[in-house]
Design a protein around this motif. Structure first.
Motif, PDB file in Angstrom:
ATOM      1  N   VAL A   1       0.861  -1.187   0.000  1.00 28.13           N
ATOM      2  CA  VAL A   1       0.000   0.000   0.000  1.00 28.13           C
ATOM      3  C   VAL A   1       0.898   1.238   0.000  1.00 28.13           C
ATOM      4  O   VAL A   1       1.825   1.341   0.807  1.00 28.13           O
ATOM      5  N   PHE A   2       0.606   2.166  -0.895  1.00 29.60           N
ATOM      6  CA  PHE A   2       1.332   3.434  -0.963  1.00 29.60           C
ATOM      7  C   PHE A   2       0.459   4.541  -0.380  1.00 29.60           C
ATOM      8  O   PHE A   2      -0.753   4.567  -0.590  1.00 29.60           O
ATOM      9  N   VAL A   3       1.109   5.443   0.368  1.00 27.83           N
ATOM     10  CA  VAL A   3       0.417   6.543   1.037  1.00 27.83           C
ATOM     11  C   VAL A   3       0.654   7.813   0.221  1.00 27.83           C
ATOM     12  O   VAL A   3       1.802   8.177  -0.049  1.00 27.83           O
ATOM     13  N   GLY A   4      -0.427   8.466  -0.161  1.00 31.54           N
ATOM     14  CA  GLY A   4      -0.313   9.693  -0.939  1.00 31.54           C
ATOM     15  C   GLY A   4       0.443  10.771  -0.182  1.00 31.54           C
ATOM     16  O   GLY A   4       0.337  10.872   1.039  1.00 31.54           O
ATOM     17  N   PRO A   5       1.195  11.592  -0.901  1.00 31.76           N
ATOM     18  CA  PRO A   5       1.998  12.630  -0.232  1.00 31.76           C
ATOM     19  C   PRO A   5       1.194  13.820   0.264  1.00 31.76           C
ATOM     20  O   PRO A   5       1.720  14.693   0.925  1.00 31.76           O
ATOM     21  N   TRP A   6      -0.114  13.869  -0.049  1.00 29.98           N
ATOM     22  CA  TRP A   6      -0.976  14.922   0.468  1.00 29.98           C
ATOM     23  C   TRP A   6      -2.384  14.367   0.639  1.00 29.98           C
ATOM     24  O   TRP A   6      -2.751  13.376   0.016  1.00 29.98           O
ATOM     25  N   ASN A   7      -3.153  14.985   1.490  1.00 27.52           N
ATOM     26  CA  ASN A   7      -4.521  14.536   1.743  1.00 27.52           C
ATOM     27  C   ASN A   7      -5.434  14.893   0.576  1.00 27.52           C
ATOM     28  O   ASN A   7      -5.157  15.834  -0.179  1.00 27.52           O
ATOM     29  N   ASP A   8      -6.541  14.165   0.469  1.00 33.38           N
ATOM     30  CA  ASP A   8      -7.570  14.480  -0.513  1.00 33.38           C
ATOM     31  C   ASP A   8      -8.099  15.878  -0.211  1.00 33.38           C
ATOM     32  O   ASP A   8      -8.452  16.175   0.937  1.00 33.38           O
ATOM     33  N   PRO A   9      -8.178  16.772  -1.213  1.00 35.37           N
ATOM     34  CA  PRO A   9      -8.577  18.159  -0.941  1.00 35.37           C
ATOM     35  C   PRO A   9     -10.040  18.326  -0.546  1.00 35.37           C
ATOM     36  O   PRO A   9     -10.393  19.344   0.051  1.00 35.37           O
ATOM     37  N   VAL A  10     -10.894  17.362  -0.830  1.00 33.72           N
ATOM     38  CA  VAL A  10     -12.309  17.475  -0.477  1.00 33.72           C
ATOM     39  C   VAL A  10     -12.592  16.841   0.881  1.00 33.72           C
ATOM     40  O   VAL A  10     -13.162  17.459   1.774  1.00 33.72           O
ATOM     41  N   SER A  11     -12.145  15.602   1.062  1.00 38.27           N
ATOM     42  CA  SER A  11     -12.449  14.877   2.301  1.00 38.27           C
ATOM     43  C   SER A  11     -11.405  15.072   3.393  1.00 38.27           C
ATOM     44  O   SER A  11     -11.629  14.715   4.531  1.00 38.27           O
ATOM     45  N   ASP A  12     -10.257  15.621   3.038  1.00 35.29           N
ATOM     46  CA  ASP A  12      -9.135  15.809   3.966  1.00 35.29           C
ATOM     47  C   ASP A  12      -8.685  14.488   4.584  1.00 35.29           C
ATOM     48  O   ASP A  12      -8.261  14.434   5.733  1.00 35.29           O
ATOM     49  N   THR A  13      -8.790  13.418   3.819  1.00 33.94           N
ATOM     50  CA  THR A  13      -8.340  12.109   4.297  1.00 33.94           C
ATOM     51  C   THR A  13      -7.067  11.692   3.580  1.00 33.94           C
ATOM     52  O   THR A  13      -6.781  12.145   2.463  1.00 33.94           O
ATOM     53  N   THR A  14      -6.319  10.834   4.231  1.00 33.39           N
ATOM     54  CA  THR A  14      -5.099  10.298   3.640  1.00 33.39           C
ATOM     55  C   THR A  14      -5.453   9.467   2.423  1.00 33.39           C
ATOM     56  O   THR A  14      -6.370   8.648   2.462  1.00 33.39           O
ATOM     57  N   GLN A  15      -4.720   9.676   1.352  1.00 36.61           N
ATOM     58  CA  GLN A  15      -4.948   8.917   0.127  1.00 36.61           C
ATOM     59  C   GLN A  15      -4.081   7.657   0.146  1.00 36.61           C
ATOM     60  O   GLN A  15      -2.869   7.742   0.338  1.00 36.61           O
ATOM     61  N   LEU A  16      -4.712   6.508  -0.044  1.00 38.84           N
ATOM     62  CA  LEU A  16      -4.009   5.230  -0.085  1.00 38.84           C
ATOM     63  C   LEU A  16      -4.227   4.597  -1.449  1.00 38.84           C
ATOM     64  O   LEU A  16      -5.315   4.711  -2.022  1.00 38.84           O
ATOM     65  N   SER A  17      -3.203   3.923  -1.935  1.00 33.72           N
ATOM     66  CA  SER A  17      -3.321   3.254  -3.224  1.00 33.72           C
ATOM     67  C   SER A  17      -2.490   1.979  -3.199  1.00 33.72           C
ATOM     68  O   SER A  17      -1.385   1.956  -2.655  1.00 33.72           O
TER      69      SER A  17
END
Length: 176
Positions: free
Chosen positions: A120-136
């Motif tokens: 699992v990779f963790v996005g370097p910034w939060n989602d701008p709408v939900s303010d949640t950590t982006q995981l992929s």
């Protein structure tokens, strides 16, 4: 109209002649001693000399590494550190990165798509709408697939719920 400001690349290569290359790499790993030390929740040969099979790895996977060199528009690369991790039942690895520059890679040596979970990779910034950590997840994971990504990118391995061992070789490289 959308104009991306930043881009986080992940390179994905299905290893050609996988069975032969897997056997060749495993021959180099037989010298390794896999240990679970301290807070580690996995078995690894990383405590050994991290360069012991770096050159062998470069030679075995030259086709894929050359493809990366061309696609990433670099002139040179060198594997500077390499290790293999065995995830037995309930083993995992917490969120980490490898360094603040260059590239790192992972190669699934033993991976059963039916029972194992991908990196699992963790996005370097939060989602701008939900303010949640982006995981992929690593895209389209399977045995014999190599991924190369910026070393600074946070990632982790989820717990292995299966009794079937999941084995991954990882490395750091310098590029120019």
């Amino acid at each position: 109209m959308i104009h991306p400001l930043f881009f986080v690349p992940i390179y994905r290569y299905e290893v050609e002649d996988w069975d032969r290359k897997k056997k060749a790499l495993y021959k180099k790993l037989e010298r390794g001693n896999f240990e679970k030390k301290g807070l580690q929740e996995f078995y690894t040969d990383r405590q050994k000399d991290g360069k012991s099979y770096a050159l062998d790895f470069e030679n075995i996977f030259d086709d894929e590494l050359q493809q990366f060199r061309k696609e990433s528009d670099i002139t040179e690369y060198k594997v500077t550190d390499i290790w293999t991790i065995k995830y037995k039942k309930e083993n995992y690895q917490g969120v980490h990165n490898h360094r603040s520059h260059s590239y790192s890679g992972l190669l699934y040596l033993d991976y059963d798509e039916k029972v194992h979970k991908p990196t699992v990779f963790v996005g370097p910034w939060n989602d701008p709408v939900s303010d949640t950590t982006q995981l992929s997840f690593a895209p389209d994971p399977k045995e014999g697939v190599m991924y190369i990504y910026p070393s600074v990118l946070l990632h982790y391995a989820q717990s292995n719920a299966s009794g079937k061992e999941r084995t991954v070789t990882s490395w750091d490289m310098l590029v120019r």
